[in-house]
Design a protein around this motif. Structure first.
Motif, mmCIF file in Angstrom:
data_model
loop_
_atom_site.group_PDB
_atom_site.id
_atom_site.type_symbol
_atom_site.label_atom_id
_atom_site.label_comp_id
_atom_site.label_asym_id
_atom_site.label_seq_id
_atom_site.Cartn_x
_atom_site.Cartn_y
_atom_site.Cartn_z
ATOM 1 N N ALA B 183 0.794 -1.158 -0.023
ATOM 2 C CA ALA B 183 -0.121 0.007 -0.050
ATOM 3 C C ALA B 183 0.846 1.208 -0.009
ATOM 4 N N THR B 184 0.395 2.355 -0.604
ATOM 5 C CA THR B 184 0.811 3.475 -0.459
ATOM 6 C C THR B 184 0.491 4.351 0.741
ATOM 7 N N VAL B 185 1.489 5.151 1.589
ATOM 8 C CA VAL B 185 0.786 5.763 2.486
ATOM 9 C C VAL B 185 1.361 7.396 2.494
ATOM 10 N N VAL B 186 0.625 8.322 2.876
ATOM 11 C CA VAL B 186 0.878 9.549 3.070
ATOM 12 C C VAL B 186 0.765 10.021 4.302
ATOM 13 N N LEU B 187 1.737 10.515 5.085
ATOM 14 C CA LEU B 187 1.341 11.053 6.404
ATOM 15 C C LEU B 187 1.970 12.164 6.865
ATOM 16 N N SER B 188 1.427 13.224 7.620
ATOM 17 C CA SER B 188 1.990 14.517 7.837
ATOM 18 C C SER B 188 2.543 14.445 9.193
ATOM 19 N N SER B 189 3.621 15.029 9.332
ATOM 20 C CA SER B 189 3.991 15.169 10.722
ATOM 21 C C SER B 189 5.036 16.306 10.900
ATOM 22 N N HIS B 190 5.315 16.675 12.226
ATOM 23 C CA HIS B 190 6.178 17.806 12.646
ATOM 24 C C HIS B 190 7.586 16.914 13.021
ATOM 25 N N LEU B 191 7.287 15.717 13.066
ATOM 26 C CA LEU B 191 8.645 14.903 13.767
ATOM 27 C C LEU B 191 9.408 14.289 12.865
ATOM 28 N N VAL B 192 10.560 15.101 12.305
ATOM 29 C CA VAL B 192 11.119 14.629 11.226
ATOM 30 C C VAL B 192 11.920 13.205 11.642
ATOM 31 N N SER B 193 12.171 13.084 13.000
ATOM 32 C CA SER B 193 12.831 11.598 13.308
ATOM 33 C C SER B 193 11.962 10.567 13.083
ATOM 34 N N ASP B 194 10.758 10.701 13.561
ATOM 35 C CA ASP B 194 9.828 9.658 13.059
ATOM 36 C C ASP B 194 9.617 9.587 11.580
ATOM 37 N N LEU B 195 9.637 10.758 10.975
ATOM 38 C CA LEU B 195 9.585 10.482 9.457
ATOM 39 C C LEU B 195 10.480 9.722 8.934
ATOM 40 N N GLU B 196 11.834 9.986 9.487
ATOM 41 C CA GLU B 196 12.816 9.429 8.746
ATOM 42 C C GLU B 196 12.962 7.834 9.016
ATOM 43 N N ARG B 197 12.347 7.431 10.162
ATOM 44 C CA ARG B 197 12.148 6.006 10.518
ATOM 45 C C ARG B 197 11.116 5.294 9.516
ATOM 46 N N VAL B 198 10.120 6.038 9.159
ATOM 47 C CA VAL B 198 8.915 5.177 8.583
ATOM 48 C C VAL B 198 8.954 5.392 7.007
ATOM 49 N N CYS B 199 9.345 6.620 6.404
ATOM 50 C CA CYS B 199 9.247 7.015 5.324
ATOM 51 C C CYS B 199 10.530 6.843 4.398
ATOM 52 N N ASP B 200 10.267 6.556 2.937
ATOM 53 C CA ASP B 200 11.101 6.651 2.145
ATOM 54 C C ASP B 200 11.191 7.576 1.233
ATOM 55 N N HIS B 201 10.191 8.595 1.235
ATOM 56 C CA HIS B 201 9.861 9.655 0.565
ATOM 57 C C HIS B 201 9.449 10.809 1.084
ATOM 58 N N LEU B 202 9.684 12.018 0.764
ATOM 59 C CA LEU B 202 9.767 13.272 1.853
ATOM 60 C C LEU B 202 8.979 14.578 0.908
ATOM 61 N N ILE B 203 8.080 15.252 1.295
ATOM 62 C CA ILE B 203 7.542 16.388 0.778
ATOM 63 C C ILE B 203 7.753 17.544 1.720
ATOM 64 N N VAL B 204 8.316 18.574 1.496
ATOM 65 C CA VAL B 204 8.512 19.790 2.353
ATOM 66 C C VAL B 204 7.545 20.824 1.802
ATOM 67 N N LEU B 205 6.735 21.150 2.585
ATOM 68 C CA LEU B 205 5.833 22.054 2.408
ATOM 69 C C LEU B 205 5.999 23.406 3.196
ATOM 70 N N ALA B 206 6.098 24.492 2.855
ATOM 71 C CA ALA B 206 6.197 25.887 3.484
ATOM 72 C C ALA B 206 5.407 27.033 2.785
ATOM 73 N N ASP B 207 4.748 27.740 3.348
ATOM 74 C CA ASP B 207 4.050 29.011 2.818
ATOM 75 C C ASP B 207 3.247 28.460 1.715
ATOM 76 N N SER B 208 2.528 27.356 1.906
ATOM 77 C CA SER B 208 1.490 26.824 0.746
ATOM 78 C C SER B 208 2.371 26.318 -0.546
ATOM 79 N N ARG B 209 3.797 26.345 -0.739
ATOM 80 C CA ARG B 209 4.390 25.936 -1.679
ATOM 81 C C ARG B 209 5.273 24.401 -1.512
ATOM 82 N N VAL B 210 5.582 23.756 -2.414
ATOM 83 C CA VAL B 210 6.260 22.572 -2.266
ATOM 84 C C VAL B 210 7.848 23.221 -2.381
ATOM 85 N N ARG B 211 8.715 22.995 -1.229
ATOM 86 C CA ARG B 211 9.927 23.248 -1.185
ATOM 87 C C ARG B 211 10.920 22.178 -1.748
#
Lengths: 129, 296
Positions: B183-211
């Motif tokens: 399955a494909t999963v998209v999850l948002s979080s503030h905790l980068v250390s959690d995301l580094e553990r469980v994610c293999d792909h990252l999207i950074v959003l700031a000021d309503s734009r993809v950075r």
């Protein structure tokens, strides 16, 4: 069977941490030829990491000739990793002692000696790659 | 590489406020994608556009090659856990499972029962009496028992204590590893250390734009911290894109994007961790934001 853990602050990529832990277990004699590595699913659920990370680690170990997958059964240890016999350690230790003595004689303090060793170690590792 | 979610110039405005601007990205199949950014960056908006709760002001979003929530078959393929993992406070755990079974054509009752047992939840307990961690686990159980091919989670662990957070992520990874065609999963979080553990792909959003947007391994391999005697960013070699710069009277510290580290005796160029990488992109967006009041 061995258990994995991940240290997020280490700066080492999670998959490499798993690779290191398998190598460590082989060196410590916790894993032997013929042992099965934990299932990808179980590692993902236990350690709370991405299953792709586990797969990547197992593939890397396979490339190093340490494990091989049997489809539908699991991933098995096929290689060994032993340092040369500990009898080899003693002459090396003697040499290191002599080197440390000459570093002290040259006026280096403990910090400088450590820095020099670390730096030389790192560049040698990089050159060997 | 099959795209599960694809957006083109996706934009959402509420009156004069822009929640998401010109967002073009692809979520590849079988990945666990982390969505990171400050509050109000557009994370929830993007997730709600992807599951069809919101409609775009302009641009397009497609899920499995079709508009989100196009029909019931499309809806059955997507699981969504909204912010604060909502449940019905007055309904019991068992009621929630019955509701799930009635509303979802591919409901996996065996999976739902097994998870509730594993979690040690009392089926007769009302959801309002559950702890935050238990409620989050119940919401996750409802979402995964519908056997979705795409699972969207909006800050699922934000309100949880460290123990409950780890337990939640363990359950989530178990679901990912168990799903047949992953399955494909998209999850948002503030905790980068959690995301580094469980994610293999990252999207950074700031000021309503993809950075920034990419595989985490690729992002880490192409971002460096460069420390050197004070100099202007535009004197750096071509091929280095400056993400963020900081200067003292004598020193300049850049976070740059480059294909590989460049050896030069006049600087130190080191790899950078994921947390600092994300922060550099967020700070760079704050730098470019117009000042709200004149600088004194």
């Amino acid at each position: 069977m061995i258990e994995f853990h991940i240290e997020p602050r280490s700066g080492v990529a999670p998959y490499l941490q798993l690779v290191h832990q398998v190598r460590q277990a082989l060196r410590l004699g916790l894993l032997h030829q013929g042992d099965r590595l934990p299932k990808v699913k179980d590692v993902a659920a236990k350690v709370a990491i991405n299953p792709n990370t586990v797969l990547k680690a197992y593939r890397q170990l396979e490339n190093e000739g340490l494990v091989s997958p049997k489809p539908g059964v699991g991933t098995f240890v096929t290689g060994t990793l032993g340092d040369p016999a500990t009898s080899e350690h003693e002459p090396l230790r003697q040499e290191l002692r002599r080197w440390l003595a000459s570093a002290r004689a040259a006026g280096l303090d403990q910090e400088s000696i450590e820095a020099l060793f670390q730096q030389t170690f790192r560049t040698t590792v990089e050159e060997e790659r | 590489m099959t795209a599960i979610v694809e957006t083109r110039a996706l934009t959402k405005r509420y009156g004069r406020r822009t929640a998401l601007a010109d967002c073009t990205l692809t979520v590849p199949a079988g990945r666990v994608v982390g969505l990171v950014g400050p509050n109000g960056a557009g994370k929830s908006t993007l997730l709600q556009l992807a599951c069809g709760l919101l409609t775009p002001t302009s641009g397009a979003v497609e899920v499995f090659g079709r508009p989100p929530a196009a029909d019931s078959a499309q809806l059955a393929r997507v699981g969504f856990v909204a912010q604060d993992t909502p449940t019905y406070a007055t309904l019991t755990v068992a009621d929630h499972l019955r509701l799930g079974a009635r509303l979802n054509p591919h409901w996996d009752a065996a999976l739902a029962d097994r998870r509730i047992r594993q979690l040690g939840l009392d089926p007769t307990q009302r959801a309002g009496r559950l702890s935050g961690g238990q409620r989050a686990q119940l919401a996750l159980t409802l979402a995964v028992a519908k056997r979705p091919e795409l699972l969207l989670l909006d800050e699922p662990v934000a309100a949880l204590d460290p123990l409950a957070r780890r337990a939640f992520l363990q359950s989530l990874m178990e679901f990912v590893a168990e799903s047949e065609s992953q399955a494909t999963v998209v999850l948002s979080s503030h905790l980068v250390s959690d995301l580094e553990r469980v994610c293999d792909h990252l999207i950074v959003l700031a000021d309503s734009r993809v950075r920034a947007d990419g595989e985490i391994d690729d992002l880490l391999a192409t971002h460096f911290r460069l420390t050197t005697a004070r100099r202007d960013a535009d004197t750096l070699p071509a091929g280095m894109r400056v993400v963020h710069a900081e200067h003292t009277e004598r020193q300049s510290t850049f976070v740059v994007r480059a294909d590989a580290a460049v050896d030069d005796p006049s600087w130190v160029m080191d790899p950078i961790g994921l947390e600092d990488l994300v922060l550099a992109h967020l700070e760079s967006s704050a730098d470019s934001r117009p000042a709200l009041e004149p600088q004194r």
